[in-house]
Design an enzyme around this catalytic site. Structure first.
Site, mmCIF file in Angstrom:
data_model
loop_
_atom_site.group_PDB
_atom_site.id
_atom_site.type_symbol
_atom_site.label_atom_id
_atom_site.label_comp_id
_atom_site.label_asym_id
_atom_site.label_seq_id
_atom_site.Cartn_x
_atom_site.Cartn_y
_atom_site.Cartn_z
ATOM 1 N N TYR A 58 -2.621 4.311 -2.321
ATOM 2 C CA TYR A 58 -3.216 2.983 -2.140
ATOM 3 C C TYR A 58 -3.428 2.605 -0.668
ATOM 4 O O TYR A 58 -4.060 1.609 -0.382
ATOM 5 C CB TYR A 58 -2.371 1.924 -2.858
ATOM 6 C CG TYR A 58 -2.635 1.843 -4.358
ATOM 7 C CD1 TYR A 58 -2.437 2.953 -5.166
ATOM 8 C CD2 TYR A 58 -3.074 0.673 -4.959
ATOM 9 C CE1 TYR A 58 -2.666 2.895 -6.538
ATOM 10 C CE2 TYR A 58 -3.308 0.601 -6.325
ATOM 11 C CZ TYR A 58 -3.106 1.706 -7.110
ATOM 12 O OH TYR A 58 -3.344 1.640 -8.463
ATOM 13 N N GLU A 68 3.622 -8.943 -13.666
ATOM 14 C CA GLU A 68 2.575 -9.887 -14.097
ATOM 15 C C GLU A 68 3.031 -10.643 -15.356
ATOM 16 O O GLU A 68 2.763 -11.834 -15.509
ATOM 17 C CB GLU A 68 1.270 -9.139 -14.359
ATOM 18 C CG GLU A 68 0.111 -10.043 -14.735
ATOM 19 C CD GLU A 68 -1.203 -9.287 -14.815
ATOM 20 O OE1 GLU A 68 -1.937 -9.258 -13.815
ATOM 21 O OE2 GLU A 68 -1.501 -8.710 -15.891
ATOM 22 N N ASP A 86 -3.071 -8.179 -4.166
ATOM 23 C CA ASP A 86 -3.255 -6.749 -4.449
ATOM 24 C C ASP A 86 -4.093 -6.123 -3.350
ATOM 25 O O ASP A 86 -5.076 -6.728 -2.884
ATOM 26 C CB ASP A 86 -4.001 -6.571 -5.782
ATOM 27 C CG ASP A 86 -3.058 -6.389 -6.956
ATOM 28 O OD1 ASP A 86 -1.842 -6.603 -6.792
ATOM 29 O OD2 ASP A 86 -3.556 -6.023 -8.042
ATOM 30 N N PRO A 119 -9.575 -12.890 -14.465
ATOM 31 C CA PRO A 119 -10.992 -12.914 -14.861
ATOM 32 C C PRO A 119 -11.247 -12.326 -16.251
ATOM 33 O O PRO A 119 -12.281 -12.595 -16.852
ATOM 34 C CB PRO A 119 -11.661 -12.039 -13.795
ATOM 35 C CG PRO A 119 -10.583 -11.121 -13.314
ATOM 36 C CD PRO A 119 -9.313 -11.929 -13.387
ATOM 37 N N GLY A 120 -10.279 -11.571 -16.756
ATOM 38 C CA GLY A 120 -10.531 -10.857 -18.006
ATOM 39 C C GLY A 120 -10.307 -11.662 -19.276
ATOM 40 O O GLY A 120 -10.734 -11.242 -20.349
ATOM 41 N N ALA A 142 0.862 -1.179 0.000
ATOM 42 C CA ALA A 142 0.000 0.000 0.000
ATOM 43 C C ALA A 142 0.895 1.225 0.000
ATOM 44 O O ALA A 142 1.256 1.759 1.045
ATOM 45 C CB ALA A 142 -0.918 -0.018 1.212
ATOM 46 N N VAL A 143 1.286 1.633 -1.186
ATOM 47 C CA VAL A 143 2.221 2.752 -1.334
ATOM 48 C C VAL A 143 1.456 3.937 -1.928
ATOM 49 O O VAL A 143 0.612 3.759 -2.806
ATOM 50 C CB VAL A 143 3.402 2.337 -2.251
ATOM 51 C CG1 VAL A 143 4.363 3.495 -2.454
ATOM 52 C CG2 VAL A 143 4.135 1.143 -1.653
ATOM 53 N N GLY A 144 1.752 5.144 -1.424
ATOM 54 C CA GLY A 144 1.071 6.352 -1.922
ATOM 55 C C GLY A 144 -0.404 6.294 -1.565
ATOM 56 O O GLY A 144 -0.787 5.876 -0.471
#
Ligand code: UD2
Length: 327
Positions: free
Chosen positions: A99, A276, A184, A207-208, A95-97
């Site tokens: 996020y 990824e 994530d 999922p995409g 969790a940077v910035g």
């Protein structure tokens, strides 16, 4: 010249030998001894069947790894097998910035759905430790905050995760945890994610793309990249946002993706989808021993497809322009 596969391979190896070049073998699969699946003689559960069950999805890969869908496993039976083993699961989340705003929902929903009743240790990597929310955790569950520098490029934040996962395993987790999942942060749990997901090397199908022909997968397509997957190659398109398995297996994955990413960077190449893309190349060569269906990482903006009976974990809708340090 038409040759059988075996003959082609022999020919390639022979030519390589004659030419004195090095044959590069990049398989890293470790021998991950399967844990013994010991069950209690007192547990009552539904009779298993090999002739009735789900017929709308494929529940095994061509290399015979299970593909986990709702209805293919018995959660009570699995939990009863793993519980006496007193296993411990590490989780990494970055969790940077901006996020950091996703942490609260991520952590709170993990408390409701992720490995309930098991030992879980969440490692939060952030550049703003004071902004990590206080979330009440059940017994056996804990959280550690690790400081990381901020960055001006989101691609760097996303990609550096492999390096940090590698060092975390080397420096803090050996002998303390059995399994690890790397997730994530901009996501929430909505349903059970538990012992059915455990295995040596675990990948989640994105999922995409799972209904598409592999020619449409967004693999890295430039042969000069170490993440390259060529036409007619690859199995599935896997998520960078969720993967895991036994510590040693994930360590090997993180180390390899990191060094390939860095070697590419030295030559001025950044793969299409950063780590990824490297993960997809790795999982194609080193087949995952368990594959999780897109139930394990859906996207909130996508309507649920009929074969997805339950969404267990899903990426929230986000405005990239607002939350990323660069666009
Ligand atoms: C996809 C992948 C993601 C990663 C990325 C390519 C899924 C669901 N997501 O998502 O894992 O492979 O493509 O790089 O498979 N982060 C921060 N601060 C930032 C930017 C990112 O902390 O400013 C962290 C955070 O944990 C986030 C992760 O990096 O969840 C991935 O970044 P993203 O969610 O912006 O990537 P996205 O949506 O393109």
């Amino acid at each position: 010249m038409q040759l059988s596969n075996g003959k082609t391979l022999t020919l390639i190896l022979l030519s390589a030998l004659l030419l004195g070049s090095e044959v590069h073998i990049e398989s890293h699969h470790l021998v991950a001894p399967d844990r013994k699946l010991v069950s209690s003689e007192h547990l009552q559960y539904k009779q298993p069947s090999i002739v009735s069950g789900r017929t709308d999805v494929v529940a095994v890969t061509p290399w015979l790894a299970p593909v986990v869908w709702e209805g293919t496993f018995n959660p009570v039976l699995l939990d009863s097998i793993y519980k006496p083993q007193n296993i411990s699961i590490a989780v990494t989340v970055f969790a940077v910035g901006k996020y950091v705003m996703f942490l609260k929902d991520f952590l709170e929903t993990a408390e409701q759905h992720f490995f309930i009743g098991f030992n879980v240790h969440v490692y939060v990597f952030t550049d703003q430790p004071t902004k990590v929310p206080q979330v009440k955790m059940a017994a056996g569950r804990q959280l550690t905050v690790c400081s990381v520098p901020s960055s001006k490029r989101w691609q760097e934040i996303s990609a550096r995760r492999m390096e940090l996962i590698q060092t975390l395993i080397e420096e803090k987790l050996q002998n303390r945890n059995d399994f690890i999942f790397c997730l994530d942060v901009d996501s929430k749990f909505h349903g059970r994610w538990g012992t059915e997901s455990l295995s040596g090397l675990v990948a989640v199908i994105h999922p995409g793309y799972y209904r598409d022909d592999r020619s449409r997968f967004p693999y890295e397509r430039r042969p000069e990249s170490r993440a390259y997957v060529g036409p007619g190659q690859g199995d599935f398109y896997y998520c960078g946002g969720a993967f895991g398995g036994l510590l040693q297996e994930v360590h090997q994955l993180a180390k390899t993706c990191r060094s390939n990413f860095e070697a590419d960077a030295k030559e001025g190449i950044e793969a299409a989808w950063q780590e990824e893309s490297h993960l997809n190349r790795y999982m194609w060569i080193n087949k995952p021993s368990k594959v999780l269906s897109p139930e394990y990482l859906w996207q909130d903006f996508k309507p649920r497809n009929p074969e997805v009976y339950i969404v267990r974990f899903s990426g929230v809708v986000k405005n990239y322009a607002e939350i990323r340090p660069n666009v």
